[in-house]
Design a protein around this motif. Structure first.
Motif, short mmCIF file in Angstrom:
data_model
loop_
_atom_site.label_atom_id
_atom_site.label_comp_id
_atom_site.label_asym_id
_atom_site.label_seq_id
_atom_site.Cartn_x
_atom_site.Cartn_y
_atom_site.Cartn_z
N ASP A 111 0.83 -1.21 0.00
CA ASP A 111 0.00 0.00 0.00
C ASP A 111 0.86 1.26 0.00
N ASP A 112 1.92 1.26 0.80
CA ASP A 112 2.79 2.43 0.87
C ASP A 112 3.53 2.65 -0.45
N LEU A 113 3.96 1.58 -1.09
CA LEU A 113 4.64 1.71 -2.38
C LEU A 113 3.71 2.27 -3.44
N VAL A 114 2.47 1.82 -3.42
CA VAL A 114 1.49 2.35 -4.38
C VAL A 114 1.33 3.86 -4.18
N VAL A 115 1.24 4.30 -2.94
CA VAL A 115 1.09 5.73 -2.66
C VAL A 115 2.32 6.51 -3.13
N MET A 116 3.51 5.98 -2.89
CA MET A 116 4.73 6.66 -3.31
C MET A 116 4.81 6.75 -4.84
N LEU A 117 4.47 5.68 -5.53
CA LEU A 117 4.51 5.71 -7.00
C LEU A 117 3.43 6.60 -7.57
N GLU A 118 2.29 6.64 -6.90
CA GLU A 118 1.24 7.54 -7.36
C GLU A 118 1.71 8.99 -7.27
N SER A 119 2.50 9.31 -6.24
CA SER A 119 3.02 10.67 -6.12
C SER A 119 3.98 10.99 -7.26
N VAL A 120 4.75 9.99 -7.71
CA VAL A 120 5.63 10.19 -8.86
C VAL A 120 4.79 10.43 -10.12
N ARG A 121 3.72 9.67 -10.26
CA ARG A 121 2.83 9.85 -11.42
C ARG A 121 2.22 11.25 -11.43
N VAL A 122 1.76 11.70 -10.27
CA VAL A 122 1.15 13.02 -10.17
C VAL A 122 2.16 14.11 -10.49
N ARG A 123 3.40 13.93 -10.01
CA ARG A 123 4.44 14.91 -10.33
C ARG A 123 4.73 14.94 -11.83
#
Length: 226
Positions: A111-123
């Motif tokens: 779950d934490d990795l998904v959130v971190m990668l989603e932040s990269v996608r948003v950036r």
């Protein structure tokens, strides 16, 4: 300047006075520096001046402390009381422009990795839609001192967060304990960075972060672990 950059400029000028850059306590609450009381109006003017210069297309190399002070209508000493040099100021402004750091759910490594990668996608999406952000990031790489400051204060802490998530994943049995977590970090984060940075026209659809993490963890799961 597009609509998003206009909102960014307004946010920088509105919010900049609310963050204290003085000494931090253990609780993370800023303590005011000794000397003259901080002027929130002056800090807003300084941050706004940097954004205006960038919006006007002034190259980073031509934005000096003197020019910022003149544009903001303050003295150089007012800037140096808040930031040690222009690199520190630029990095702080860039962090204002970028999407905020995510809050991790802490429920599992996955779950934490998904959130971190989603932040990269948003950036990645933000960089594509913001001419200001795209321009500044592109220029930064040709200024070694500024790029080093950005790496040390923005990129390295994000990497450290992912490494800590992976360590917890090993302890929790989600990831095999015989892997090199530095390499695993690159395996997990790399695909999103390639799409977000190196392939500016590649799609960044919703759900991409979850697909990448699921694919990576399928190959990293301990034998017998469902």
């Amino acid at each position: 300047m597009n609509g998003r950059d206009e909102r960014v400029s307004a946010r920088v000028e509105r919010d900049s006075g609310s963050v204290d850059t003085g000494t931090r306590t253990a609780s993370g609450i800023g303590e005011p520096r000794r000397g003259r009381p901080r002027s929130e109006a002056a800090e807003r003017a300084i941050r706004g001046a940097v954004v205006r210069l960038l919006e006007d297309g002034v190259p980073l190399g031509d934005i000096s402390i003197e020019r910022i002070a003149r544009t903001a209508g303050v003295g150089k000493a007012t800037i140096y009381r808040r930031w040690s040099d222009k690199e520190e100021l630029f990095v702080e402004i860039l962090r204002d422009i970028e999407p905020p750091e995510p809050d991790l759910p802490g429920t599992s490594a996955r779950d934490d990795l998904v959130v971190m990668l989603e932040s990269v996608r948003v950036r990645g999406l933000a960089q594509r839609s913001s001419a200001l952000l795209n321009n500044v990031l592109a220029q930064m790489k040709s200024h070694p001192k500024l790029w080093a400051a950005y790496v040390a204060t923005v990129i390295d802490p994000r990497r450290a967060t992912v490494l800590e998530i992976l360590r917890r994943g090993i302890v929790g049995g989600e990831i095999r304990d015989d892997v090199d977590i530095d390499l695993v970090n690159d395996l997990v984060v790399g695909p999103m960075l390639v799409r977000a940075v190196m392939r500016p026209h590649a799609p960044l659809p919703d759900g991409l972060a979850e697909r990448i993490v699921s694919t990576a963890l399928d190959g990293l799961r301990p034998p017998g672990r469902a």
